[in-house]
Design a protein around this motif. Structure first.
Motif, PDB file in Angstrom:
ATOM      1  N   ARG A 102       0.853  -1.461  -0.098  1.00 15.05           N
ATOM      2  CA  ARG A 102      -0.547   0.019  -0.240  1.00 15.05           C
ATOM      3  C   ARG A 102       0.609   1.273  -0.040  1.00 15.05           C
ATOM      4  O   ARG A 102       0.221   2.157  -0.512  1.00 15.05           O
ATOM      5  CB  ARG A 102      -0.870   0.012   1.090  1.00 15.05           C
ATOM      6  CG  ARG A 102      -2.259  -1.371   1.011  1.00 15.05           C
ATOM      7  CD  ARG A 102      -2.819  -1.094   2.306  1.00 15.05           C
ATOM      8  NE  ARG A 102      -1.851  -1.440   3.629  1.00 15.05           N
ATOM      9  CZ  ARG A 102      -2.463  -1.747   4.793  1.00 15.05           C
ATOM     10  NH1 ARG A 102      -3.579  -1.195   5.237  1.00 15.05           N
ATOM     11  NH2 ARG A 102      -1.726  -1.520   5.722  1.00 15.05           N
ATOM     12  N   LEU A 103       2.059   1.136   0.547  1.00 12.05           N
ATOM     13  CA  LEU A 103       3.137   2.470   0.480  1.00 12.05           C
ATOM     14  C   LEU A 103       3.352   2.769  -0.495  1.00 12.05           C
ATOM     15  O   LEU A 103       3.330   3.536  -2.002  1.00 12.05           O
ATOM     16  CB  LEU A 103       4.194   2.020   1.696  1.00 12.05           C
ATOM     17  CG  LEU A 103       3.800   1.966   2.807  1.00 12.05           C
ATOM     18  CD1 LEU A 103       5.210   1.768   3.879  1.00 12.05           C
ATOM     19  CD2 LEU A 103       3.680   3.596   3.775  1.00 12.05           C
TER      20      LEU A 103
ATOM     21  N   ALA B 154       1.789   1.500  -3.618  1.00  8.53           N
ATOM     22  CA  ALA B 154       0.765   2.383  -3.914  1.00  8.53           C
ATOM     23  C   ALA B 154       0.669   3.647  -3.965  1.00  8.53           C
ATOM     24  O   ALA B 154       0.594   4.699  -4.489  1.00  8.53           O
ATOM     25  CB  ALA B 154      -0.701   2.190  -4.165  1.00  8.53           C
ATOM     26  N   ALA B 155       0.742   4.036  -2.679  1.00  8.69           N
ATOM     27  CA  ALA B 155       0.954   6.042  -2.480  1.00  8.69           C
ATOM     28  C   ALA B 155       1.640   6.498  -3.228  1.00  8.69           C
ATOM     29  O   ALA B 155       1.782   7.312  -3.566  1.00  8.69           O
ATOM     30  CB  ALA B 155       1.088   6.109  -0.664  1.00  8.69           C
ATOM     31  N   ALA B 156       3.002   5.766  -3.212  1.00 10.58           N
ATOM     32  CA  ALA B 156       3.966   6.673  -4.301  1.00 10.58           C
ATOM     33  C   ALA B 156       3.659   6.844  -5.439  1.00 10.58           C
ATOM     34  O   ALA B 156       3.911   8.102  -6.122  1.00 10.58           O
ATOM     35  CB  ALA B 156       4.954   5.322  -3.981  1.00 10.58           C
ATOM     36  N   SER B 157       2.851   5.686  -6.103  1.00 14.42           N
ATOM     37  CA  SER B 157       2.733   6.204  -7.261  1.00 14.42           C
ATOM     38  C   SER B 157       1.745   6.925  -7.590  1.00 14.42           C
ATOM     39  O   SER B 157       1.588   7.487  -8.556  1.00 14.42           O
ATOM     40  CB  SER B 157       2.047   4.495  -8.108  1.00 14.42           C
ATOM     41  OG  SER B 157       1.072   3.976  -7.261  1.00 14.42           O
ATOM     42  N   THR B 158       0.574   7.013  -6.854  1.00 16.37           N
ATOM     43  CA  THR B 158       0.004   8.085  -6.478  1.00 16.37           C
ATOM     44  C   THR B 158       0.379   9.445  -6.878  1.00 16.37           C
ATOM     45  O   THR B 158       0.093  10.215  -6.803  1.00 16.37           O
ATOM     46  CB  THR B 158      -1.641   7.801  -5.793  1.00 16.37           C
ATOM     47  OG1 THR B 158      -1.005   8.221  -3.855  1.00 16.37           O
ATOM     48  CG2 THR B 158      -2.462   6.691  -5.777  1.00 16.37           C
ATOM     49  N   LEU B 159       1.325   9.599  -6.052  1.00 15.88           N
ATOM     50  CA  LEU B 159       1.691  10.950  -6.102  1.00 15.88           C
ATOM     51  C   LEU B 159       2.733  11.278  -6.924  1.00 15.88           C
ATOM     52  O   LEU B 159       3.852  12.313  -6.566  1.00 15.88           O
ATOM     53  CB  LEU B 159       2.802  10.527  -4.675  1.00 15.88           C
ATOM     54  CG  LEU B 159       1.645  10.924  -3.131  1.00 15.88           C
ATOM     55  CD1 LEU B 159       3.594  10.501  -2.420  1.00 15.88           C
ATOM     56  CD2 LEU B 159       1.376  12.021  -3.045  1.00 15.88           C
ATOM     57  N   GLY B 160       2.697  10.042  -7.465  1.00 14.19           N
ATOM     58  CA  GLY B 160       3.693  10.754  -9.256  1.00 14.19           C
ATOM     59  C   GLY B 160       5.043   9.754  -9.902  1.00 14.19           C
ATOM     60  O   GLY B 160       5.301   9.785 -11.071  1.00 14.19           O
ATOM     61  N   ALA B 161       4.790   9.302  -8.517  1.00 16.52           N
ATOM     62  CA  ALA B 161       6.177   8.264  -8.953  1.00 16.52           C
ATOM     63  C   ALA B 161       6.302   7.187  -9.895  1.00 16.52           C
ATOM     64  O   ALA B 161       5.713   6.322  -9.806  1.00 16.52           O
ATOM     65  CB  ALA B 161       6.882   7.724  -7.740  1.00 16.52           C
TER      66      ALA B 161
ATOM     67  N   PRO C  91       7.604   3.184 -11.350  1.00 19.41           N
ATOM     68  CA  PRO C  91       7.412   1.795 -11.215  1.00 19.41           C
ATOM     69  C   PRO C  91       9.364   1.595 -10.756  1.00 19.41           C
ATOM     70  O   PRO C  91       9.251   1.686  -9.749  1.00 19.41           O
ATOM     71  CB  PRO C  91       7.156   0.884 -11.962  1.00 19.41           C
ATOM     72  CG  PRO C  91       5.878   1.503 -13.109  1.00 19.41           C
ATOM     73  CD  PRO C  91       6.259   3.161 -12.901  1.00 19.41           C
TER      74      PRO C  91
ATOM     75  N   VAL D 195       9.512   3.978  -7.210  1.00 17.88           N
ATOM     76  CA  VAL D 195       8.676   3.203  -6.296  1.00 17.88           C
ATOM     77  C   VAL D 195       9.722   2.631  -5.947  1.00 17.88           C
ATOM     78  O   VAL D 195       9.706   2.505  -4.759  1.00 17.88           O
ATOM     79  CB  VAL D 195       7.068   2.945  -6.561  1.00 17.88           C
ATOM     80  CG1 VAL D 195       6.656   2.234  -5.529  1.00 17.88           C
ATOM     81  CG2 VAL D 195       6.417   3.861  -7.372  1.00 17.88           C
TER      82      VAL D 195
ATOM     83  N   VAL E 154      10.943   3.756  -2.305  1.00 16.33           N
ATOM     84  CA  VAL E 154      10.009   3.056  -1.319  1.00 16.33           C
ATOM     85  C   VAL E 154      10.436   1.162  -1.194  1.00 16.33           C
ATOM     86  O   VAL E 154      11.420   0.946   0.485  1.00 16.33           O
ATOM     87  CB  VAL E 154       8.770   3.046  -1.616  1.00 16.33           C
ATOM     88  CG1 VAL E 154       8.484   2.115  -0.807  1.00 16.33           C
ATOM     89  CG2 VAL E 154       8.070   4.574  -1.756  1.00 16.33           C
TER      90      VAL E 154
END
Lengths: 235, 366
Positions: free
Chosen positions: A126-127, A129-136, A138, A141, A145
């Protein structure tokens, strides 16, 4: 009691130094592959995943002599991979210390991948996923992360790989023989000592060195792991 | 502007949801298992629909028919999750900066200062996430989503894991975000009180489908369209203005054309606008002006409609100077009082039944 017998002879020093070099190079060179394979196994579903998993674990199950012989067949000067590597990069493995490092890396690989994979699986997706919604992307990420959060496992994997490499004997002696100063690592040197009459003291000295190195590696990994995990928990 | 039309099957659960709206803050409302989380995952790009379309601000993010699927890192949809999901190995300031740094945007100290000020997190910047309280974590998570420069903000039950005191701490920040920001917000919630206070529009999800949608006042006022499980929470939502506060009784007075409402606690300075939800089940109807009654609020109006609600109850819609107040009463009472369209009546509301935006003073709660 005389303590002079504890002093290492120059030949013994050579074996110890060579062992350290072979194990370090083997571990560091295989680390990027280990991390990549561990990530694939931990985070991706793909066709042939069990096959990859099986191949990675093969050196753990096969008799080391068999692994060494397979290395000789494929990475020897006339082997399919060995010939290409020699032609393109001038990289020769057979009967060189580089071959010993390759054997050490291959034998330590399953242990390294296993430790890294377990700690990557423990990282909360889930961390990511959060990173990808912030624009990172793969890759970002992974680098910002997944990898930092699994560093303790990466470290444990390196220590395990290094320890396995230090002790590797069967595959090494099959693949690159037992040449003093070139491929005679600590275990091979101990083996040689035991083969000749009067070699017991030398064998005992090297045994003590092996124990000391193992302990030092273990303590270093404990200290590092503790520092890493406290940094990860953000204190 | 947000619109979607999505279908997804997950095991036994089937989502089939369609919506289009352009509210400042749209609430996705439903009980657990109604499909809110699945819908959020679809909007954020964390899962794929079997088929469907998603558009945000005129940009197509998903269109299965045309083979379009924008991955989450290119959607620019800021997400705040129930569990905050701060990066444990990064300090608060690095968490805030993550989106900007790793999506390749230029450094903007002004934006950072604005977000830090808006959320009141200036004193936390050098700490690690493990040293924060639940409410602080959520504020940082909101800041982190804002700093990534989103075109839409998804708040997935950001208050659900917090106790009442922490909720009261976060709510004003979400209100500021709604009133001062220019990013449309989607808030997932299963609390009608939260929705009534924060949202301009709402979508009610029930069993994977959109049961009803529209402005909050319209949706909460149409009890007949609501899923059974939330009907008791329905009622009127009135826009009111604070006129005074009496510290002696710890009581505020709010006014609107419909009349005057007493609200417990200090509701802020005179002139402040507030939404007041009056549940239909908390309203009594009197045909004569009541005397000797403990209830403080009496709104005068005319019956605009009487809607049957099962055999036992009716909903009486009372038009109070243009605003609608709804009372859910027994059919027996309605017949006994001979209520009919056009009758002049008084709607009586106990102050104790209202959700105050600022809970009454209690010395034990800090």
């Amino acid at each position: 009691m005389e303590t002079g017998w504890l002093t290492l002879s120059p030949e013994e020093w050579t074996a110890v130094a060579l062992s350290l070099k072979v194990a370090s190079v083997g571990t560091l060179a295989s680390l990027p592959f280990g991390v990549a394979i561990a990530w694939l196994l931990a985070r991706r579903e793909f066709w042939g995943k069990s096959l990859v998993n099986g191949l990675v674990h093969l050196p753990l199950i096969l008799p080391p002599v068999v692994t060494g012989y397979l290395l000789l067949l494929s990475f020897g000067r006339r082997g399919p991979i060995g010939a290409v590597l020699e032609e393109t990069f001038g990289l020769v493995f057979s009967f060189r210390w580089t071959g010993a490092a390759l054997a050490a890396a291959v034998m330590g690989f399953p242990l390294m991948v296993r430790a890294i994979r377990l700690s990557m699986e423990a990282v909360d997706t889930r961390l990511e996923a959060a990173a990808s919604t912030l624009g990172a992307r793969p890759l970002i990420v992974f680098l910002t992360v997944t990898l930092p959060l699994s560093l303790p496992g990466v470290l444990a994997g390196m220590i395990l790989g290094f320890a396995k490499a230090m002790g590797e004997f069967g595959a090494t002696i099959t693949f690159v023989s037992n040449i003093p100063g070139e491929t005679q690592t600590l275990p091979s040197a101990i083996y040689s000592f035991i083969q000749v009459p009067g070699g017991e003291t030398g064998a005992l000295r090297l045994t003590l060195v092996a124990i000391a190195i193992a302990f030092a590696a273990l303590i270093a990994s404990e200290v590092l792991a503790r520092r890493l995990s406290s940094r990860i928990e953000g204190r | 502007m947000l619109s979607f039309d999505l279908r997804q099957r997950l095991g036994d659960f089937h989502l089939d949801a369609r919506f289009s709206g352009s509210g400042r803050l749209t609430a996705l409302f439903g009980v657990s298992g109604s499909g809110k989380s699945s819908l959020i995952a679809l909007l954020a790009g964390l899962s794929r629909p079997d088929d469907g379309v998603i558009e945000v601000g005129g940009r197509t993010l998903v269109d299965t028919g045309r083979g379009i699927f924008v991955p989450p890192h290119r959607r620019r949809i800021g997400c705040v999750f129930q569990e905050a999901r701060l990066f444990p190995h990064l300090s608060v300031i690095n968490n805030l900066d993550y989106g900007r740094r790793f999506s390749g945007q230029a450094r903007d100290p002004k934006a950072m200062a604005r977000v830090v000020e808006l959320l009141g997190i200036g004193h936390l910047l050098d700490r690690g996430p493990s040293a924060l309280s639940g409410g602080e974590k959520q504020r940082v998570a909101i800041g982190r989503a804002l700093m990534a420069g989103p075109r839409l903000l998804l708040l997935d039950e950001p208050l659900a894991s917090l106790d009442e005191a922490r909720k009261a701490e976060i709510l004003p920040y979400i209100e500021r975000l709604r009133d001062e920001g220019d990013i449309p917000i989607v808030l997932v919630s299963h609390s009608v009180a939260e929705v009534a206070r924060l949202a301009s529009d709402m979508v009610v999800l029930s069993d994977g489908k959109v049961a009803t949608s529209g402005t909050v006042a319209d949706v909460l006022g149409r009890l007949d369209l609501m899923p059974e499980e939330m009907r008791s929470e329905g009622g009127a939502v009135l826009e009111m203005q604070v006129t005074s506060y009496d510290p002696r009784f710890d009581m505020s007075v709010l006014e609107a054309a419909a009349g005057r409402i007493h609200m417990p606690g200090d509701c802020g300075p005179a002139g402040r606008r507030l939404r007041v939800r009056i549940r239909a089940r908390d309203v009594m109807i009197a045909t004569g002006r009541p005397h000797g009654l403990s209830a403080l609020n009496v709104l005068d109006g005319k019956i605009a409609a009487i809607v049957e609600s099962g055999r036992a109850f009716v909903e009486v819609h009372v038009d109070c100077a243009g605003s609608r107040v709804i009372a859910r009463i027994t059919r027996q009472s309605a017949e006994g009082l001979e209520l009919a369209r056009g009758c002049a009546v008084h709607a009586v509301v106990k102050t104790v039944s209202l959700d105050s935006p600022h809970p009454p003073h209690n010395p034990e709660v800090t």
